[in-house]
Design an enzyme around this catalytic site. Structure first.
Site, PDB file in Angstrom:
ATOM      1  N   ASP A   1      -5.730  -5.758  18.249  1.00 29.34           N
ATOM      2  CA  ASP A   1      -4.605  -5.773  17.324  1.00 29.34           C
ATOM      3  C   ASP A   1      -3.746  -7.006  17.606  1.00 29.34           C
ATOM      4  OD1 ASP A   1      -2.334  -5.275  15.791  1.00 29.34           O
ATOM      5  OD2 ASP A   1      -1.911  -3.324  16.693  1.00 29.34           O
TER       6      ASP A   1
ATOM      7  N   SER B   1       3.229   0.431  12.690  1.00 25.81           N
ATOM      8  CA  SER B   1       3.185  -0.950  12.245  1.00 25.81           C
ATOM      9  C   SER B   1       4.524  -1.382  11.660  1.00 25.81           C
ATOM     10  CB  SER B   1       2.033  -1.119  11.247  1.00 25.81           C
ATOM     11  OG  SER B   1       1.726  -2.471  11.038  1.00 25.81           O
TER      12      SER B   1
ATOM     13  N   HIS C   1      -5.910  -1.583  15.163  1.00 28.04           N
ATOM     14  CA  HIS C   1      -4.715  -1.347  14.370  1.00 28.04           C
ATOM     15  C   HIS C   1      -5.065  -0.456  13.179  1.00 28.04           C
ATOM     16  CE1 HIS C   1      -0.620  -2.569  13.086  1.00 28.04           C
ATOM     17  NE2 HIS C   1      -1.090  -2.249  11.898  1.00 28.04           N
TER      18      HIS C   1
END
Length: 339
Positions: A258, A161, A288
């Site tokens: 996501d 991320s 995610h």
């Protein structure tokens, strides 16, 4: 709507039943506490490693905490390849402890050394603090390679991320000679474009039932890069780099559930078009954040094994001089040693 892995669906169901609130519903401090609690509930058992050592690097904002892991089964005297890892959490959440279990797994999967970096967090330290700390950590590790018993010609970067964002930026800075060059980048559902303009932002909203939505990403980005002009710079949005040519080879992992899905896939496509060796691993049934949920999501282990194999293969290629990657410590020192 994409399909959902049953383990991921169970995680979301448990969160809903527990009354979990979105991060943007509270303050940054409340978001951090909720994030840490959520990680604790889904962590796998800790993997034993040969060494786990806390250390630090000098940084612009003071010492940067780091944690070094050497894989079990490696000799204490062996000079190992190194994987520099940056945790996710929207540049606001997370630390060495929230990703400790993951970094242990990665160390075993790649059979080498992993160094996790605890960069400064927003909103107290907005952009470019995280990039500055990442750059300082990478430069320090190269300078201290002999003492740390790592091979400075075989350093990879990666993260999940927001950590994937930092890794992608450092990889391009190394290509440009502003930092030590790295030989591989592992980008796990990375943030690549802070404009929040892709179709997956419109698909994955609060109505999707997932924990990271368009609103959550806006919360993160507004705190990390409050000046909209900063979001246009490729140090914030690496997809805006003029070219990706000669970037390090990459493994880019994306998930359909996501909001970051489309920008990650587009980055992999652009790497491919630029002639960079790239493997895209797209999971149409995952969410995610799943990579830190090895205690409840069964597919995490095999995926980390695959990532470890990719790292080992790239390090083998570099060691054998089979491509144009740098082969000596001198060749990977930055043009600007103060970077």
């Amino acid at each position: 709507m994409p399909t959902m892995h049953p383990d991921a669906a169970a995680v979301l169901k448990a969160g809903k039943e527990a009354g979990k609130q979105p991060y943007e519903a509270g303050t940054p401090a409340q978001a951090r506490a909720g994030y840490a609690a959520g990680r604790a509930a889904t962590l796998p058992a800790l993997v034993e490693v040969a060494q786990c050592l806390d250390l630090s690097a000098p940084g612009k904002g003071g010492p940067i905490p780091m944690r070094l892991y050497r894989a079990a089964g490696t000799s204490a005297d062996a000079v190992l390849p190194c994987f520099l890892y940056f945790h996710g959490g929207g540049w606001m959440l997370g630390d060495l402890d929230t990703h400790d279990a993951l970094c242990r797994q990665l160390a075993q999967a790649c059979r080498a050394c992993v160094i996790a970096v605890d960069y400064r967090l927003a909103p107290e330290h907005p952009y470019p603090a995280a990039i500055e700390d990442g750059a300082a950590a990478l430069s320090h590790i190269v300078r201290e390679a002999e003492r740390l018993r790592i091979d400075p010609s075989r350093i990879a970067v990666g993260g999940d991320s927001a950590g994937g964002n930092i890794a992608a930026v450092l990889a391009l800075m190394g290509r440009d000679g502003d930092l030590p060059a790295t030989v591989f980048q592992l980008l796990i559902y990375p943030v690549i474009d802070l404009s929040m303009s892709t179709d997956s932002y419109r698909r994955v909203t609060v109505d999707s039932g997932v924990s990271l939505t368009d609103a959550t990403m806006r919360f993160f980005i507004d705190h990390y890069a409050p000046d909209a002009a900063d979001r246009q710079h490729w140090h914030a949005s690496p997809i805006r780099a003029a070219t990706l040519k000669d970037a390090p080879p990459a493994l880019v992992l994306t998930c359909a559930n996501d909001p970051l899905c489309d920008e990650g896939r587009e980055y992999a496509r652009r790497l491919d078009q630029a002639g960079v060796p790239v493997t895209e691993l797209h999971l149409n049934d995952q969410i995610h954040g799943f990579i830190t949920m090895g205690g409840v999501v069964g597919s995490v282990g095999p995926i980390l094994d695959f990532a470890g194999a990719m790292l080992r293969d790239r390090w083998r290629i570099c060691a054998q001089g089979l491509d144009a990657q740098p082969s000596t410590a001198a060749s990977i020192l930055p043009n600007n040693p103060s970077a």
